[in-house]
Each structure stands twice: as C-alpha cells, then as structure tokens.
Design an enzyme around this catalytic site. Structure first.
Site, PDB file in Angstrom:
ATOM      1  N   ASP A  61     -10.026  76.102  75.314  1.00 23.39           N
ATOM      2  CA  ASP A  61     -11.108  76.870  74.701  1.00 23.39           C
ATOM      3  C   ASP A  61     -11.781  77.767  75.738  1.00 23.39           C
ATOM      4  O   ASP A  61     -12.110  78.924  75.460  1.00 23.39           O
ATOM      5  CB  ASP A  61     -12.152  75.927  74.100  1.00 23.39           C
ATOM      6  CG  ASP A  61     -11.677  75.303  72.801  1.00 23.39           C
ATOM      7  OD1 ASP A  61     -10.569  75.667  72.357  1.00 23.39           O
ATOM      8  OD2 ASP A  61     -12.398  74.457  72.245  1.00 23.39           O
ATOM      9  N   ALA A  62     -12.013  77.232  76.934  1.00 23.39           N
ATOM     10  CA  ALA A  62     -12.698  78.012  77.966  1.00 23.39           C
ATOM     11  C   ALA A  62     -11.853  79.208  78.393  1.00 23.39           C
ATOM     12  O   ALA A  62     -12.362  80.312  78.587  1.00 23.39           O
ATOM     13  CB  ALA A  62     -13.012  77.131  79.176  1.00 23.39           C
ATOM     14  N   SER A 110     -16.080  83.551  62.471  1.00 25.91           N
ATOM     15  CA  SER A 110     -16.213  82.713  63.662  1.00 25.91           C
ATOM     16  C   SER A 110     -17.646  82.848  64.180  1.00 25.91           C
ATOM     17  O   SER A 110     -18.485  83.473  63.536  1.00 25.91           O
ATOM     18  CB  SER A 110     -15.198  83.141  64.725  1.00 25.91           C
ATOM     19  OG  SER A 110     -15.346  84.512  65.019  1.00 25.91           O
ATOM     20  N   LYS A 146     -21.422  71.109  67.647  1.00 22.79           N
ATOM     21  CA  LYS A 146     -20.278  71.913  67.196  1.00 22.79           C
ATOM     22  C   LYS A 146     -19.052  71.002  67.147  1.00 22.79           C
ATOM     23  O   LYS A 146     -18.502  70.633  68.177  1.00 22.79           O
ATOM     24  CB  LYS A 146     -20.037  73.087  68.138  1.00 22.79           C
ATOM     25  CG  LYS A 146     -18.928  74.028  67.679  1.00 22.79           C
ATOM     26  CD  LYS A 146     -18.801  75.207  68.634  1.00 22.79           C
ATOM     27  CE  LYS A 146     -17.724  76.160  68.163  1.00 22.79           C
ATOM     28  NZ  LYS A 146     -16.379  75.521  68.174  1.00 22.79           N
ATOM     29  N   ARG A 167      -9.640  78.066  56.805  1.00 21.99           N
ATOM     30  CA  ARG A 167     -10.178  79.372  57.184  1.00 21.99           C
ATOM     31  C   ARG A 167      -9.110  80.454  57.134  1.00 21.99           C
ATOM     32  O   ARG A 167      -9.368  81.570  56.705  1.00 21.99           O
ATOM     33  CB  ARG A 167     -10.769  79.300  58.591  1.00 21.99           C
ATOM     34  CG  ARG A 167     -11.141  80.690  59.142  1.00 21.99           C
ATOM     35  CD  ARG A 167     -11.627  80.609  60.571  1.00 21.99           C
ATOM     36  NE  ARG A 167     -13.002  80.143  60.623  1.00 21.99           N
ATOM     37  CZ  ARG A 167     -13.581  79.693  61.720  1.00 21.99           C
ATOM     38  NH1 ARG A 167     -12.886  79.593  62.829  1.00 21.99           N
ATOM     39  NH2 ARG A 167     -14.838  79.309  61.711  1.00 21.99           N
ATOM     40  N   GLU A 204     -16.462  70.999  58.594  1.00 22.89           N
ATOM     41  CA  GLU A 204     -15.393  70.721  59.547  1.00 22.89           C
ATOM     42  C   GLU A 204     -14.700  69.416  59.202  1.00 22.89           C
ATOM     43  O   GLU A 204     -15.341  68.377  59.027  1.00 22.89           O
ATOM     44  CB  GLU A 204     -15.966  70.644  60.965  1.00 22.89           C
ATOM     45  CG  GLU A 204     -14.970  70.915  62.051  1.00 22.89           C
ATOM     46  CD  GLU A 204     -14.758  72.403  62.287  1.00 22.89           C
ATOM     47  OE1 GLU A 204     -13.973  72.734  63.192  1.00 22.89           O
ATOM     48  OE2 GLU A 204     -15.361  73.229  61.572  1.00 22.89           O
ATOM     49  N   LYS A 317     -28.724  78.159  64.777  1.00 25.10           N
ATOM     50  CA  LYS A 317     -28.793  79.044  63.613  1.00 25.10           C
ATOM     51  C   LYS A 317     -30.255  79.369  63.314  1.00 25.10           C
ATOM     52  O   LYS A 317     -31.108  78.465  63.346  1.00 25.10           O
ATOM     53  CB  LYS A 317     -28.170  78.379  62.380  1.00 25.10           C
ATOM     54  CG  LYS A 317     -26.699  78.023  62.529  1.00 25.10           C
ATOM     55  CD  LYS A 317     -26.199  77.239  61.321  1.00 25.10           C
ATOM     56  CE  LYS A 317     -24.762  76.786  61.515  1.00 25.10           C
ATOM     57  NZ  LYS A 317     -24.291  75.933  60.397  1.00 25.10           N
ATOM     58  N   CYS A 446      15.610  83.638  90.286  1.00 25.60           N
ATOM     59  CA  CYS A 446      15.352  82.843  89.089  1.00 25.60           C
ATOM     60  C   CYS A 446      15.965  81.458  89.235  1.00 25.60           C
ATOM     61  O   CYS A 446      17.162  81.344  89.542  1.00 25.60           O
ATOM     62  CB  CYS A 446      15.937  83.552  87.867  1.00 25.60           C
ATOM     63  SG  CYS A 446      15.830  82.578  86.344  1.00 25.60           S
TER      64      CYS A 446
END
Length: 765
Positions: A61-62, A110, A146, A167, A204, A317, A446
């Site tokens: 995710d980061a 998102s 989250k 989604r 979720e 929010k 290679c």
C-alpha cells in the site's frame, strides 16, 4: 485469492526504483518526466488490476500510495501528461468478466490519502476554505478505523436485500448477491422501521485474524497470503457454497443511492445503520479539532495489534451531511474525507542471498532471500531490492540513499511491509556486517539465457537483450498473455502455461490457437493423458480457446506485453485508432519519424552532457532541430508520428516502445502469427447522458448559490471542461452578477450565455 505457501517477491514494475530514491519532480525535464510518467502509469494501472480484480496485490500500500502521489506531482508540473485515462483519474479496476456487471447508480469512489500531521491540517484547511468557514467556526469530523478488506455495496428495496456488488472500477462492479446473502453480518431484511424505500449500504467485507488462521489450517493445498486476500477471494467465488463456508464479516460505514434522507450527520447515519441491523465499528468517534483527530489516530494505531482484524489507517469524514453535499466529489475522491494511513511495520533479519528474476520486458530484478522473520504477523523470507542502484546505495539521479550504504550478502537488513504485500529492504546495519562480505556485483549477462544485459541511458534497470530466445521472458510474456485483463482463457492459467511451455507445447501466444490442431482430434490422448487431465477437461480447454478467437482491440494490445503499454494505455490506443488495421498502418508509416525522434533525443542528450562539461547553458531544442534537419522525412511519416504521440495518454516514450516492438522482425512476426488466428473487435463507443459532457464552460461574475469551486467541480463531474477565459472553443458561459468583459466577448463570438439559475437546473439535472 489463494496465494503460494511462501511469499514470492515480484517487483511492482520490473526493476523500478522506489519513489524515495528518485530525484525531485522539480528537477525533471520534459523527456525524463515523460519516461517516468509512462513507467508509473503502467505500474499503478497493473497494481490496480492485481489488487481490485485478481486479489493478488504485488506491491505494498505504501509503495502504491507513493507511486500514485509522484504521478500526481508529475502531472501537476507537466499538465500535458495528464489525461482522462491516467491512473490518477481512475478508481479500482475493471470488473471481473466472470461475474455479471452492476452499474453503480452513485460511483464508489476511493479516498484521498494522508500520511502526516501536515496532511491532516491541510485537509481541514481545504474544507474550511471550500465552505468559506471562519477559522473559529465549529467543524466536526468523524474518525473511524480504515478496514483492510473488500468494498461492497448492498442495495435494499422495501427493506429486502436485492443486490450486492463489489467496487469494480467505481462505476461498474461485480454482482456477488448470492455470495453476500451467506454472510451473517449482512441482513437479508432490515431491522426496525424508518429506513428509506431504496437504501444502498456500503462497507467493507473482511476476515478476522482468528478466522483467517483457522481457514488456512483447514486448507489442504495452497493457503491465503493474508486476511484481505482471503476475504476478497472468498467473496468473489462463482459457487456461493464456497463463500458460505468462509468466515466473512462486514462493517457498514457509508451509503450510496437512497430514496430519502435518513440522517443529518455522519455519526447519526452510523447509528441508524446499526439500528437497521448492520455491524458498525465501535471505535468511530467525533472530533472537534485537528488535535482531537490526531489523538484518535494515535489511539487507534496503539490498539491496532489487539483489534483482531486488519486496519491500515483512520478515515476522517466531515460530520455534517449538508457540508458533505456542498463539498461534493473530485473525479475519484470525495472532498469531505481523508484516509490517514499508518506507517509500515518493520523488522531486522539477515540477507542470505540475492537472486535475479527476469521479467517479461527483460528487466533484471534483484530479490533478497532472507532468513525468515515475522513482520506484521506474517513470516517474510523474500523482499524486493528494486535495481542495482538501490543495492549500491544510490538514487536514480546518483544521489545517496541510506547514507550511501550498499547492501551485501550476509548483511543485517531492516525489512518493512506496508499493506501486507511484498516486503522491501529499508536499511543496513553496518555494525553487524561480516568482514568477508563483498560488494554485490550486479550481473551483466542474463542468468536465464546468457545474453548481454544492458542498461540504456536514462533507464534504472538492466535488460536482457535475448528477447524471445530468453525462456524467462518468453514464459512471462505467456503468463501475461493469459492474465485476466488480457485474453483470460478459462482453464488456461499461469501455471498451465508454464507447464506447456516447459514441455515444448507452446513457445509463443499464437501456439495457443494451434493446440487443438496439434493435440486435438486424432491426438487427444496426448493432452488428456497429462496429469490431472481427461477427455472432458481437454475438450473444455479447446472450447475456451475458441471463444477467445474474437478479442477486443484493447485486450489484444495489453496482452502483447509491450513495454509501457498497460491496460489504460491499451484502451487509449484502441479508442484513438479504432481498429487493428489502422494501428498497424499508422505504426509502419510512422517508423521513419520514430527513428528520427530517437536521433533528435540522442542529440539533445549529448548537448546537455557537453554543456555540463563546458559549464555553459544547454540548448537541447536547437540540438534536436539540427538533428531533425539532417533527416529527410515524408509528410506521411511525420503526420503518423505526430498523431501517435498526440493520442490521449500516449506520448513519445510509449510511442517509441510501441514502434520498436512492431519494427522488431522477430516480435512482429510473432504478433502477425497471433493476429492471423483472431478477429479483432473495435472498441465500444463511449456514451454519456450529460447535456454538457465534452463541452467547454466558462464561469464569470459572482455565483450566489454555490462557490466557484463547487460549480467547477460539478461541471467536471458532468464531463465538461472548465476554462478560465472565453475563446472560439467555448460552448457555454455561465454569467452571474458583475459579469464583465467575458460576457461581452461571448456575445461577440455568438456563444450561449446563461445565468446561475439555468446553470443550477443543468447541474442538478
């Protein structure tokens, strides 16, 4: 989706440097920006596909967040690189073709991400500015964990569940109604009364840590990599009985279409959803200031390890739903929400070996083989090392990273996992370095085929020059060819493709379409006698292959595995040219101009280097022009090249890669053999029901019923382009009180002028 027993380090973009090792965007010239934009666009688009559709994410995710942020920074500094097909303008990925499609009446967007106190403060300030709130005016914000799972939209009519959808790409999802009905946390009938006739609940789908461990212990074959993959793979099953046997949970936190309002604030809506029979997160709270928001984030992060389910941040929010309505949406995110992400989890371990993987574009990507260590509750034994510069302690611009510390076999290294995906090596402990540890010598040949591995100017990776004679490239191209976003042939997955390649049954994509001739009627025993195969399964495979003889142009282009041509770029090319024949003709015609472009860019690079050595100002434009003046190009070649690089989302870097692929005799022959077996379908025409879609609007004067920012956002949401000045290209002028020169110019040009009330009728349409 089930994962392998061991984590496999598959670099996000082959050999791509981490964003932290890249030069600042402010230091990029146009050529470097184009190259990096093309690379990042492909990386982010492929990551979206892997995460949202295949349930098999290959970057953290980061890393994803950092790549997308850098892409946004590049587009902000070089606006000509931004286009409607960019991953920065997309949500999720296209829905899986195995499921029926469900259009979302309201898009499933998102969230904007934040990573620091400064990001949170900036979010609150943007909200206040947009709403024109005084600094001391109250502004409540909710904070909630989250959840790291799969987003789901549940449609209720008359209180009864009638549809459940994933989604997907935000506009269209997958119909998983039968599967959702098996989840205990999802009521088939709403509780109590007072719910709207039509109510879409969004939330979720996830799996607890305890249930995840039990599920993996019960699996006799492959196991799931993490709870998020387990939840996503369990929900997206064709057989609902499989989903029913999986311990899925659901938290409700939002809503889509409703026939009537059921709350005035976000917090009231959470309580109402709970009354309707849904589980809502008990840690949700109201914050009255930035300091309270940051305190909530810190408290929830401290509880993270004891919650029993995965979270990766805190979502803020705006509490007042009237404010939410005014703030509205950007193209992919709401203005009234922010996801404040947690930092990555880290651990130290020993680097036991460095292996080199060869990708489908020939990139040599180093993989760290680690002494197994637990990071974030998962045993890690592999990590990506990005490329040879990263190992040497250098960034892409030659600057030091990690204080210039290189990475050697035998070192103690710090490993981090952000988002529970592919681990990364972050640091080295020189105090523990063995005395016999030698600097790592990155291979110049290679390891798969022995061909030279070269590193071109401006590229961060070495690439094998063997092409299709390199077995690693050939098999990776075949794996890519049968992936879901490409040909997606039922029964012909990556594992079977590898087996067929290894056994000599297929060597290139065209061979898939001759399998039946070679191993079908009269020779069926050769296929049905393979382990795990029978006459019925062999016949089913042949039928599935036959179905894919008709293929949309965009899928074909993506399936070819040409460097920089990701899923989004393939769609852009398909829309621009409309047919395979038109694309072929354009590329063949443009080839001389493409080669001239390369000569001109080489001349510009040489000029920059000479100027740097001589201590003078570089004149790359003059060098380009002088080089082009030496080339005799036909008007047709120039026009074809200009048309290619001007196509939405393409640009010179991708165009050059495409041109090279089609000009390579061996690769072109393989493409021609493949296409000879296919009927290539043109792209479907885009449709929109907005009266102003595709039109250019200008606002002038004072708007009294919405802010200028709100008006611009609404116009763009309806597909219009908002310009700052009136010109012959303007289609509509919205004039409020005090309209001056713009209204006069519009009248002179015969442009339609409307007032704010007429605009509101269009906007609320």
């Amino acid at each position: 989706m089930a994962g392998d027993d061991e984590d496999r380090a598959v670099p996000a973009a082959e050999g791509a440097p981490p964003p932290s090792a890249l030069p600042p965007v402010s230091g990029l010239d146009v050529k470097a920006a184009e190259a990096e934009h093309a690379r990042l666009s492909e990386e982010v688009a492929q990551a979206n596909l892997a995460y949202y559709q295949e349930d098999a994410p290959f970057i953290s995710d980061a890393e994803y967040d950092a790549s997308k942020r850098r892409l946004e920074e590049i587009e902000a500094r070089f606006p000509d690189l931004a286009h409607s097909g960019s991953p920065t303008a997309q949500v999720g990925a296209a829905p899986d073709t195995r499921f029926a499609k469900v259009p979302h009446r309201l898009p499933m967007l998102s969230l904007e991400n934040g990573f620091s106190q400064g990001d949170v403060e900036a979010f609150v300030q943007r909200v206040r500015s947009f709403l024109n709130l005084a600094s001391g005016a109250p502004l409540e914000v909710t904070a909630e964990p989250k959840i790291d799972g799969l987003s789901l939209s549940l449609r209720y009519e008359g209180g009864r569940l009638v549809q459940a959808a994933t989604r997907g790409d935000g506009a269209v999802g997958e119909n998983v109604t039968a599967n959702a009905r098996t989840i205990a946390d999802i009521p088939g009938q709403l509780s109590g009364d007072g719910y709207p006739e039509v109510l879409e609940i969004r939330g979720e789908c996830y799996m607890s840590h305890e249930d995840f461990e039990k599920l993996n212990q019960s699996e006799t074959g492959r196991v799931f990599a993490n709870p998020r993959n387990a939840a996503a793979g369990s929900l997206r099953q064709l057989d609902p009985s499989v989903t029913a046997a999986r311990p899925l949970r659901f938290f409700a936190y939002a809503w889509g279409e409703v026939s009537a309002s059921f709350a005035g604030t976000q917090m009231e809506a959470v309580r109402r959803m709970q009354a309707f029979g849904f589980q809502t997160n008990p840690l949700t709270r109201i914050c009255a200031s930035v300091s309270e928001m940051l305190s909530a984030w810190a408290e929830i992060e401290q509880m993270r390890a004891t919650l029993g389910y995965d979270i990766d941040g805190v979502v803020y929010k705006v509490n007042d739903l009237a404010y939410q309505a005014r703030l509205g949406m950007r193209s992919t995110t709401p203005r009234w929400a922010l996801a404040h992400k947690f930092p990555a989890e880290r651990a130290w371990t020993r680097l036991e070996a460095i292996d080199i993987q060869v990708g489908r574009t020939g990139a040599l990507s180093p993989v760290a083989r680690l002494h197994p260590v637990t990071v974030g509750g998962v045993v890690v034994s592999n990590a990506t090392l990005h490329n040879e510069d990263y190992i040497a302690g250098r960034g892409a611009d030659g600057s030091e990273i990690r204080g210039g510390k290189d990475i050697r076999i035998g070192d103690w290294v710090e490993v981090y996992r952000a988002g529970d995906v592919i681990p990364k090596v972050a640091d080295v402990d020189l105090a523990k370095r063995p005395s016999e540890a030698e600097p790592y010598a990155f291979p110049t040949t290679c390891p798969e085929c022995g061909s030279p591995a070269i590193r071109e100017e401006g590229d961060s990776v070495r690439r094998c020059t063997g092409g299709l004679i390199c077995p690693a490239q050939a098999v990776e191209k075949l794996r890519h060819f049968v992936s879901r976003a490409a040909f997606d042939i039922e029964g012909l997955g990556a594992k079977l493709v590898e087996e067929l390649f290894r056994d000599g049954w297929i060597a290139e994509p065209a061979d898939i379409f001759t399998l039946q001739d070679r191993y079908g009627p009269g020779q069926l025993t050769q296929l049905k006698n393979r382990e795990g195969w029978g006459e019925k399964s062999a016949a089913s495979l042949f039928q599935a292959i036959e179905k894919r003889r008709e293929i949309p142009l965009a899928r074909l282009l993506f399936a070819l595995g040409i460097r920089h041509v990701g899923e989004v770029a393939a769609q852009d090319l398909a829309r621009h040219y409309g047919s395979w024949e038109a694309l072929e003709i354009a590329l063949d015609t443009a080839r001389p101009a493409a080669l001239a472009h390369r000569v001109a860019e080489d001349a510009a690079l040489a000029e920059r280097e000479a100027a740097r050595a001589e201590g003078r100002r570089a004149r790359p434009s003059e060098a380009r022009a002088a080089a082009l003046a030496q080339v005799d190009l036909s008007p047709e070649a120039t026009a074809a090249w200009t048309g290619l690089i001007a196509a939405d989302g393409i640009g010179p870097v991708l165009a050059m890669s495409l041109s090279d692929a089609f000009a390579n005799e061996r690769e072109r022959a393989a493409i021609d053999r493949l296409v000879s077996f296919l009927t290539v379908l043109p792209p479907e025409a885009r449709a929109t029901d907005s009266a102003i879609a595709g039109k250019t609007l200008v606002f002038t004067g004072t708007l009294e019923k919405m802010t200028r920012a709100e008006a611009k956002a609404r116009a763009e949401a309806l597909g219009a382009h908002v310009a700052g000045s009136v010109s012959a290209k303007t289609d509509l002028l919205i004039a409020g009180p005090g309209a001056g020169s713009k209204a006069k110019k519009a009248a002179e040009l015969g442009i339609k002028v409307i007032d704010e009330d007429e605009w509101l009728a269009i906007a609320q349409g």
